[in-house]
Design a protein around this motif. Sequence first.
Motif, PDB file in Angstrom:
ATOM      1  N   UNK B  17       9.204  10.640  -4.732  1.00  0.00           N
ATOM      2  CA  UNK B  17       7.814  10.414  -5.120  1.00  0.00           C
ATOM      3  C   UNK B  17       7.516   8.920  -5.228  1.00  0.00           C
ATOM      4  N   UNK B  18       8.448   8.185  -5.824  1.00  0.00           N
ATOM      5  CA  UNK B  18       8.261   6.744  -5.950  1.00  0.00           C
ATOM      6  C   UNK B  18       8.187   6.096  -4.573  1.00  0.00           C
ATOM      7  N   UNK B  19       9.075   6.524  -3.668  1.00  0.00           N
ATOM      8  CA  UNK B  19       9.071   5.970  -2.308  1.00  0.00           C
ATOM      9  C   UNK B  19       7.770   6.313  -1.602  1.00  0.00           C
ATOM     10  N   UNK B  20       7.297   7.544  -1.814  1.00  0.00           N
ATOM     11  CA  UNK B  20       6.047   7.964  -1.193  1.00  0.00           C
ATOM     12  C   UNK B  20       4.877   7.128  -1.717  1.00  0.00           C
ATOM     13  N   UNK B  21       4.895   6.869  -3.030  1.00  0.00           N
ATOM     14  CA  UNK B  21       3.828   6.059  -3.620  1.00  0.00           C
ATOM     15  C   UNK B  21       3.836   4.654  -3.029  1.00  0.00           C
ATOM     16  N   UNK B  22       5.026   4.113  -2.875  1.00  0.00           N
ATOM     17  CA  UNK B  22       5.180   2.783  -2.295  1.00  0.00           C
ATOM     18  C   UNK B  22       4.647   2.761  -0.866  1.00  0.00           C
ATOM     19  N   UNK B  23       5.023   3.781  -0.101  1.00  0.00           N
ATOM     20  CA  UNK B  23       4.572   3.874   1.284  1.00  0.00           C
ATOM     21  C   UNK B  23       3.046   3.951   1.337  1.00  0.00           C
ATOM     22  N   UNK B  24       2.487   4.735   0.443  1.00  0.00           N
ATOM     23  CA  UNK B  24       1.028   4.908   0.389  1.00  0.00           C
ATOM     24  C   UNK B  24       0.344   3.562   0.132  1.00  0.00           C
ATOM     25  N   UNK B  25       0.912   2.806  -0.796  1.00  0.00           N
ATOM     26  CA  UNK B  25       0.356   1.483  -1.102  1.00  0.00           C
ATOM     27  C   UNK B  25       0.407   0.570   0.125  1.00  0.00           C
ATOM     28  N   UNK B  26       1.551   0.565   0.788  1.00  0.00           N
ATOM     29  CA  UNK B  26       1.717  -0.294   1.969  1.00  0.00           C
ATOM     30  C   UNK B  26       0.734   0.107   3.053  1.00  0.00           C
ATOM     31  N   UNK B  27       0.546   1.413   3.218  1.00  0.00           N
ATOM     32  CA  UNK B  27      -0.329   1.902   4.276  1.00  0.00           C
ATOM     33  C   UNK B  27      -1.796   1.553   4.021  1.00  0.00           C
ATOM     34  N   UNK B  28      -2.155   1.358   2.733  1.00  0.00           N
ATOM     35  CA  UNK B  28      -3.550   1.071   2.374  1.00  0.00           C
ATOM     36  C   UNK B  28      -4.132  -0.056   3.213  1.00  0.00           C
ATOM     37  N   UNK B  29      -3.384  -1.168   3.263  1.00  0.00           N
ATOM     38  CA  UNK B  29      -3.941  -2.322   3.948  1.00  0.00           C
ATOM     39  C   UNK B  29      -3.388  -2.535   5.346  1.00  0.00           C
ATOM     40  N   UNK B  30      -2.622  -1.541   5.857  1.00  0.00           N
ATOM     41  CA  UNK B  30      -1.892  -1.789   7.105  1.00  0.00           C
ATOM     42  C   UNK B  30      -2.762  -1.590   8.340  1.00  0.00           C
TER      43      UNK B  30
END
Lengths: 261, 336
Positions: B17-30
């Motif tokens: 879940x933590x990794x998914x949250x991190x990925x989601x954050x990165x994807x926001x501005x990608x």
Amino acid sequence: MDAVLEAGGLTRRFGGLVAVENYTLRLAAGDLVGLIGPNGAGKTTAFSLLTGVLKPTAGSITVKGRDLTGRKPHVLAEAGLARTFQNIRLFADLSVLENVMAGGHLRYGASLLATLGLTQAFWTSESRITEAARAIIARLGLGEFTDRRAGDLSYGDQRRVEIARALATEPVALLLDEPAAGLNPAETKTLTTLVRKINDELGIAVLVVEHDMRLIMDLCRRVQVLNRGRLVAEGTPEKVQADPAVIEAYLGTRRQRAGHA
Amino acid sequence: MSKNALEALIAPLAVVLAAAALLWLVLLGASDYLVTLIAIVLLNAALAVSLTLTNGFTGLFSLGHPAFMTIGAYVAAILTFSARRKPSMLPDLPAFIAGLELPLLPAVAAAGIVGALVAIVVGFPVLRLRGHYLAVATLGLIVIVQNLALNWDGITRGGAGLAGIPRLASVWWAFGLLVLVVAVAWRIKFSSLGRAMLATRENELAAECTGIDTVKMRLTAFVIGACFAAMAGALFAHLISVVTPKSYSVLLAFNLVVMVVIGGAGSIMGAVVAAAAITGLSEMLRPAEESLGLYGFSQVVVALSLILVLFFRPQGLFGNREPDFVRRLFSGRLFK
Ligand SMILES: Nc1ncnc2c1ncn2[C@@H]1O[C@H](COP(=O)(O)OP(=O)(O)OP(=O)(O)O)[C@@H](O)[C@H]1O
Ligand SMILES: [Mg+2]
């Protein structure tokens, strides 16, 4: 008593060389038998035939009444044979505990489906294997090395880890190939006591190859003598020691070697 | 599932879940480019981990991943392709498949199953011989699969490949596959089965004499690796929407082997880190390659990094181990 391991007429050729010829063994539950002979006599080859590492050219192997001639080593291990190696073969990069636990896979290892499905069977199997391995490690006085890399241990300790791993397979017969080679007198004494205990307390039949005559005479009630692949004598240590064929075997090779040099 | 299983799952689940949250954050501005790059990194990591399961755990030397990826890509693409266009484009398809238009999940599952079946057919005879014959056999498999894809026009459209595959996969699918592959590899590694596999690698003869069926261990590891490779191939096809007979070649096998070696043969986290590093590095070098006309430069860098690692740290980043803190993280004992 019933034989746990029987070999009849075992023969193995390597090209023109007959390494073992017509070797016969009857190992009953609780037996402690020595196998001796000069270098190159065929002792290790006999072990490899008995444990399925080498396929016999002729002859048969029976474990607890089951004919297992020509079967693979893991089948013979499952039937109850365990061995150690003259040139130690540990899982060097694994810890001592993992080495011994690997021996527990045979009896208690969970299947792939149980492992991936995280069923109760998986947890039961893991804890059984861990407990059994720890108990064996403690019994052999290897406790302090439990989490050490097996390949980093001293020679003598590695030999004991090999025995521990073999015991974890819950064998009916244990074959030790020169277990005292490279050990100092104190370590040899510990080993002798250990082998006797394994035989006495666990009731495991033992076949031991050794060049250390004192150890063999101390330990075994019956000794087989191989020379150039053939059994030349068999009986009590005293009887065998006095046997002219045995003296000839040892003196003969010594004379030969002196001749070479 | 048991109580133990639930306990054992809580910590890894939190990590995911933590990794998914991190990925989601990165994807926001990608940018789109970065999103695709991340997806490729994740899929390469899944491939490297599945190869370390095969080669690292049991000491095999399989080069077969590109073959299984190609198989997986075609199988899944054929299953998801529009049922309206299929009969005319792929005339040799049996009617019941031509009429199918599956969602991605069952298509990926089917790809994995076909990949696993092919691995059984190849592995069963080869692995009964000595282990290292597998390198040659899997190299042969790559050639066979490529030629099949090239010549079986009625099902594969030949050299042109299948284009216009629906873009059903996304970076999240890649993430999901990586989680699945790491979870399976991790579970196996820290189980009796995994110890039996590592024992097979460490000393085949001693493992046999300890009652381990080494052929079965190697076949199991080979089939699981192939299954995941086929699933990754399926996701690649639905991410970039084409597959050709040449999409996945020997060069890819080489790159994956390099990732496994650099990470440390048998190390799951090592494979993930090495896959990310090498994929990222090659991608960073791409602009330089193009502007300077130095094509193949990134490949040279990959080979060079392999040589450097072999020279200075032959056991790879982590040997066959997992970093301590990751082990504690997954077992929920981070602060004990
Ligand atoms: N794989 C093999 N190929 C060819 N010859 C072999 C092979 N293994 C053993 N031999 C030969 O068979 C004979 C018996 O060897 P073996 O290792 O069984 O003797 P040993 O009694 O165990 O000797 P040692 O006391 O030195 O360990 C030797 O002449 C050896 O060279
Ligand atoms: Mg010998």
